[in-house]
Design a protein around this motif. Structure first.
Motif: not given
Length: 168
Positions: A130-135, A143, A152
């Protein structure tokens, strides 16, 4: 070995609570999973003291049972394309055909912060879906996920440059 009074170390009690099927005891550098129906040990969880397996390392056959701490089992269920195993502060993804470590999916160390060095063997991208597009990893920043946080990391120095609170 008698297990009656050998409770597991306090830091692991929430991860391996006694239940209707098993109880957990410790000794000789291991947590023992004991089957309640016959009182036989049917699993070993090694307590290595911070030694992590690296990607490509074979997983020891002796520890080849699902032992992910209870609160993480819904995120990393066993079966399908991957198997998941826990060892002393890390959850590993295994290739079921070779039983080799192909990713460290989570460190549960809880002691990483800005300025800390990324542990060896923790190079594989493991941010929750759920966070892969943002990070997503870039040439300037990696990341990595650890125990509820996204870190980071400077890929050159391997130093953590930011800690992002993530709820998975």
């Amino acid at each position: 070995m008698a297990f009656a009074d050998d409770r597991i170390p306090v830091q692991y009690r929430n991860w391996y609570p006694d239940n209707d099927n098993f109880y957990y005891r410790s000794g000789d550098g291991f947590i023992y999973r004991v089957n309640r129906s016959n009182n036989l040990v049917d699993g070993l969880i090694p307590l290595f003291g911070g030694g992590y397996y690296a990607v490509g390392d074979p997983w020891p056959q002796t520890y080849n049972f699902y032992n992910v701490p209870t609160q993480y089992q819904s995120y990393w269920p066993d079966g399908g394309d991957y198997g998941y195993r826990y060892s002393d502060g890390a959850i590993y993804r295994l290739d079921p055909s070779t039983n080799a470590v192909n990713a460290i999916v989570a460190l549960l160390a809880g002691d990483l912060g800005v300025g800390s060095r990324l542990p060896d063997g923790y190079d594989v991208y493991n941010v929750p879906i759920s966070y892969r597009t943002q990070y997503a990893d870039t040439p300037d920043a990696w990341y990595r996920y650890n125990d509820g946080y996204i870190y980071r990391v400077d890929p050159t120095t391997r130093l953590i440059t930011a800690v992002i609170d993530a709820i998975v």
